[in-house]
Design an enzyme around this catalytic site. Structure first.
Site, mmCIF file in Angstrom:
data_model
loop_
_atom_site.group_PDB
_atom_site.id
_atom_site.type_symbol
_atom_site.label_atom_id
_atom_site.label_comp_id
_atom_site.label_asym_id
_atom_site.label_seq_id
_atom_site.Cartn_x
_atom_site.Cartn_y
_atom_site.Cartn_z
ATOM 1 N N CYS A 66 0.875 -1.174 0.000
ATOM 2 C CA CYS A 66 0.000 0.000 0.000
ATOM 3 C C CYS A 66 0.908 1.218 0.000
ATOM 4 O O CYS A 66 1.563 1.520 0.995
ATOM 5 C CB CYS A 66 -0.916 0.009 1.218
ATOM 6 S SG CYS A 66 -2.022 1.446 1.277
ATOM 7 N N GLU A 106 -3.242 0.964 -6.594
ATOM 8 C CA GLU A 106 -2.215 0.024 -7.030
ATOM 9 C C GLU A 106 -1.998 0.286 -8.515
ATOM 10 O O GLU A 106 -2.909 0.769 -9.202
ATOM 11 C CB GLU A 106 -2.666 -1.418 -6.777
ATOM 12 C CG GLU A 106 -1.544 -2.432 -6.826
ATOM 13 C CD GLU A 106 -0.451 -2.144 -5.805
ATOM 14 O OE1 GLU A 106 0.612 -1.639 -6.235
ATOM 15 O OE2 GLU A 106 -0.658 -2.408 -4.619
#
Length: 232
Positions: free
Chosen positions: A2, A110
């Site tokens: 993340c 992402e």
């Protein structure tokens, strides 16, 4: 993994969902909507207050600096901690034992490599409600002349679910609301904690391609989340 996320939800909504009290100072200022939170920047976390009878909201730097660290150089490389090893790894084990927190968010990014392009994808709950990553926080007293210790945090990651695995083998640990108290309680056993650090159900999440504007940390506005047509 993340490396970027958002927090756009109003403070009043967050306080009701995560059951923390809003200080008069923070309540007056509120929380500015964030569309592209990056490492070393300020993030909002919820943790147990010192009196242990309530939850409190704190603003800390993203990138954990261990209490024993000589400097802050580790911060940028410690934005994430692997859930499988955080309890034993020297940089994280003290925080894992007694300084766990909820990192507030409403979605994360992402990237997909398409030729020379980095195409951002945005992951959020299907309900589009705010949620919490499992986090750890630390207090660092190493800065000379600092009036207050520096508070920092990291986000735990686990094996990616079927949705997230199309782009990366890891994903942040997303906690279920029913498990918040268990995660925050320093008395919770390591076995109980391990049971919480699992992939979030893929069927309760959704993903979409968003603007490449988010690729630059200089950009932090609603246009970062604009839908982009899939050209691949």
């Amino acid at each position: 993994m993340c490396g970027r996320f958002t927090l756009r939800t109003p403070l009043t909504v967050l306080s009701q969902q995560f059951l923390f009290e809003v200080s008069s100072e923070l309540g007056a200022a509120g929380l500015a909507p964030r569309y592209n939170i990056a490492p070393t920047q300020e993030i909002a976390v919820v943790r147990r207050a010192a009196d242990a009878d309530r939850r409190e909201l704190a603003l800390v730097c993203w990138g954990l600096v261990p209490s024993w660290s000589k400097d802050m150089k580790s911060a940028a490389s410690m934005i994430n901690a692997r859930a499988e090893t955080a309890a034993t790894k020297p940089a994280f084990r003290a925080a894992f034992a007694c300084r766990r927190c909820l990192v507030l968010t409403d979605g994360y990014f992402e990237w997909e490599a398409v030729g020379r392009q980095r195409v951002p994808h945005y992951y959020e709950l299907a309900s589009r409600q705010p949620f919490a990553f499992a986090g750890l926080w630390e207090s660092w007293h190493g800065a000379k002349g600092a009036a207050m210790p520096l508070e920092t945090a990291t986000i735990l990651t686990t094996t990616a679910n079927d949705l997230a695995a199309t782009l990366h083998e890891r994903m942040p640990v997303i906690l279920q609301p029913a498990d918040y108290d268990l995660w925050l309680d320093p008395a919770t056993s390591r076995e109980q904690l391990a049971a919480l650090l699992v992939p979030y159900p893929a069927g309760q999440m959704q993903e979409r391609v968003v603007s490449s504007r988010v690729n630059s940390v200089r950009h932090d506005d609603a246009e970062c989340l604009a839908d982009e047509p899939r050209l691949f």
